[in-house]
Design a protein around this motif. Sequence first.
Motif, short mmCIF file in Angstrom:
data_model
loop_
_atom_site.label_atom_id
_atom_site.label_comp_id
_atom_site.label_asym_id
_atom_site.label_seq_id
_atom_site.Cartn_x
_atom_site.Cartn_y
_atom_site.Cartn_z
N PRO A 5 0.81 -1.23 0.00
CA PRO A 5 0.00 0.00 0.00
C PRO A 5 0.84 1.28 0.00
CG PRO A 5 -0.84 -1.57 1.60
CD PRO A 5 0.47 -2.11 1.12
N GLY A 6 2.04 1.20 0.56
CA GLY A 6 2.84 2.42 0.68
C GLY A 6 3.63 2.78 -0.56
N ALA A 7 3.60 1.93 -1.60
CA ALA A 7 4.36 2.20 -2.82
C ALA A 7 3.77 3.39 -3.56
CB ALA A 7 4.35 0.96 -3.71
N LEU A 8 4.63 4.24 -4.11
CA LEU A 8 4.18 5.43 -4.83
C LEU A 8 3.83 5.09 -6.27
CD1 LEU A 8 6.66 8.19 -3.59
CD2 LEU A 8 4.19 8.10 -3.19
N LEU A 9 2.81 5.80 -6.80
CA LEU A 9 2.42 5.66 -8.19
C LEU A 9 2.93 6.86 -8.99
CD1 LEU A 9 -1.30 4.55 -7.71
CD2 LEU A 9 0.53 3.14 -8.64
N ASP A 10 3.54 6.59 -10.13
CA ASP A 10 3.97 7.72 -10.96
C ASP A 10 2.79 8.18 -11.82
OD1 ASP A 10 3.85 5.58 -12.75
OD2 ASP A 10 5.30 6.54 -14.08
N ASP A 11 2.95 9.31 -12.52
CA ASP A 11 1.85 9.90 -13.29
C ASP A 11 1.34 8.96 -14.38
OD1 ASP A 11 2.12 12.11 -11.72
OD2 ASP A 11 3.29 13.27 -13.17
N TRP A 12 2.27 8.20 -15.00
CA TRP A 12 1.88 7.31 -16.10
C TRP A 12 0.93 6.22 -15.61
CZ3 TRP A 12 4.84 2.38 -17.14
CH2 TRP A 12 4.29 1.69 -18.22
N LEU A 13 1.31 5.53 -14.54
CA LEU A 13 0.46 4.46 -14.02
C LEU A 13 -0.82 5.00 -13.39
CD1 LEU A 13 3.06 1.99 -12.46
CD2 LEU A 13 1.60 1.61 -14.45
N LEU A 14 -0.73 6.15 -12.72
CA LEU A 14 -1.94 6.73 -12.12
C LEU A 14 -2.95 7.09 -13.22
CD1 LEU A 14 -3.43 7.71 -9.62
CD2 LEU A 14 -2.27 9.91 -9.84
N ALA A 15 -2.45 7.61 -14.34
CA ALA A 15 -3.36 7.95 -15.45
C ALA A 15 -4.05 6.70 -15.99
CB ALA A 15 -2.57 8.64 -16.56
N LYS A 16 -3.31 5.59 -16.08
CA LYS A 16 -3.92 4.35 -16.56
C LYS A 16 -4.92 3.80 -15.54
CE LYS A 16 -1.79 1.33 -18.96
NZ LYS A 16 -2.48 1.58 -20.24
N LEU A 17 -4.61 3.94 -14.27
CA LEU A 17 -5.50 3.43 -13.23
C LEU A 17 -6.79 4.24 -13.13
CD1 LEU A 17 -2.81 2.74 -10.49
CD2 LEU A 17 -4.32 1.00 -11.45
N VAL B 255 -10.90 14.61 -4.75
CA VAL B 255 -11.14 13.97 -6.04
C VAL B 255 -10.08 14.40 -7.05
CG1 VAL B 255 -12.74 13.82 -7.98
CG2 VAL B 255 -13.61 13.65 -5.66
N ASP B 256 -9.73 15.68 -7.04
CA ASP B 256 -8.71 16.18 -7.97
C ASP B 256 -7.34 15.57 -7.68
OD1 ASP B 256 -10.55 17.71 -9.30
OD2 ASP B 256 -10.05 19.59 -8.28
N GLU B 257 -7.01 15.46 -6.40
CA GLU B 257 -5.70 14.92 -6.02
C GLU B 257 -5.56 13.45 -6.44
OE1 GLU B 257 -5.34 15.50 -1.86
OE2 GLU B 257 -5.02 17.67 -1.99
N CYS B 258 -6.58 12.65 -6.13
CA CYS B 258 -6.48 11.22 -6.38
C CYS B 258 -6.71 10.84 -7.84
CB CYS B 258 -7.46 10.45 -5.50
SG CYS B 258 -7.02 10.50 -3.74
N SER B 259 -7.28 11.75 -8.63
CA SER B 259 -7.45 11.46 -10.06
C SER B 259 -6.30 12.01 -10.88
CB SER B 259 -8.77 12.04 -10.56
OG SER B 259 -8.83 13.44 -10.33
N GLY B 260 -5.27 12.56 -10.21
CA GLY B 260 -4.06 12.98 -10.91
C GLY B 260 -4.06 14.40 -11.43
N LYS B 261 -5.11 15.18 -11.15
CA LYS B 261 -5.18 16.53 -11.70
C LYS B 261 -4.18 17.49 -11.05
CE LYS B 261 -9.02 18.09 -13.53
NZ LYS B 261 -10.31 18.78 -13.63
N THR B 262 -3.82 17.23 -9.79
CA THR B 262 -2.94 18.14 -9.08
C THR B 262 -1.48 17.71 -9.11
OG1 THR B 262 -3.34 16.97 -7.00
CG2 THR B 262 -4.79 18.82 -7.50
N LYS B 263 -1.21 16.51 -9.68
CA LYS B 263 0.15 15.98 -9.79
C LYS B 263 0.82 15.74 -8.44
CE LYS B 263 -0.01 16.24 -14.27
NZ LYS B 263 -0.13 15.02 -15.11
N LEU B 264 0.03 15.60 -7.38
CA LEU B 264 0.60 15.28 -6.07
C LEU B 264 0.89 13.78 -5.99
CD1 LEU B 264 -1.67 17.42 -3.72
CD2 LEU B 264 0.71 17.85 -4.32
#
Length: 375
Positions: free
Chosen positions: A100-112, A144-153
Amino acid sequence: MSAKLLDNAEFFEMIIDELSMNTSSESSLAKISASAARIQHNWILAFASNVSDQLLTRYFTSQLRSLSKLGSCMTSLLDYPSLDRLSDTFIRGYFSCVEPGALLDDWLLAKLTAPLTDQTQQVREMVANELASGPVSEFLSRYVDECSGKTKLPITVGQFRYFQIVIFRLYHEFNSGSVIADRLTDLFIALEFNQFEIFIDAQELIQRRLSALSGDDWSSEIGKLESFYRFQSKGDVPRYDPRWPPLSAMIAEWLAEEIAKAKACAESARKVLKGNVLKLQLKLSLAQLALLVRLLHKSDVFGGIQINSIFRFFCRHFSTKRQAEISERGFSKEYYAKDMVTAVEIRALLTKMIKQINTDYFPAMAVICAAIFPC
């Protein structure tokens, strides 16, 4: 089979080398495709191997990190369909094995988040249009914005898994009819959404519901709620922030504090009343007083007052010839006891009272009774 082979390091390095040349030639695409196929084959072997869940989790977490390095080397997956299939295979088959603690990069988060696009957008619109403006709605929009990748956090795997659950539940809640704020708060409690604004909102909801009650009803209900939320929070439950206790545990602790404060206030009030209330000392025993109260209660003199309240009143305001302080437990025991001697004594007292009524209000009747029933 060697651990080095299953590690896939050489295959990932080969892919990164080809990506860094940025040629997109047929030979380069063929090498990338072959390496991706070997990686997928090794994933199957690792998943089917007889290793512990802990080792499997560690392995696929390292594979996620390797996939993330690929994402940083690519501009578009459209040029590399084999890598697109590779990432899809990992997400569908092995993503659940990652720590659970592993970080997701923008590429994988966008696919998820791609399969959740429609649901996420509808939830975002409903939060903006249906919920009253305030801390909770503002936080939900930001969340919602943070977890959907809109804020790039940076988002962890555990945060995304929890986000999936939240979006699914909110989407169905918003589509079930009119949005009711209290029902939404109940949903957040069930989801263990241990965020500060939502915790405050949950406290306010519970306080509104308890405000309709008083006395014993309030004490009973808050006790039931405290027990319910304390039981609900048992175990390692999914929640918004794993660093904090589950929301139900936070609510249970708060309710326990409210119960303790209420008991302390009641004890203080009891001490004040005990010092100020005038007690009438009766020339009766406790058994005689209890029988009199029983007769009054059975004759419906007290109306619909609960028997425990009656016990409390007489214990607080009366004392007997032998007891300065009467306990409710002792009073209750005598109330339900059937002692013939006490019954004879009370009957004699009531007969004397009837004679007094006849003398004071019906003198003619008193004379007749005295003639017929001489003492």
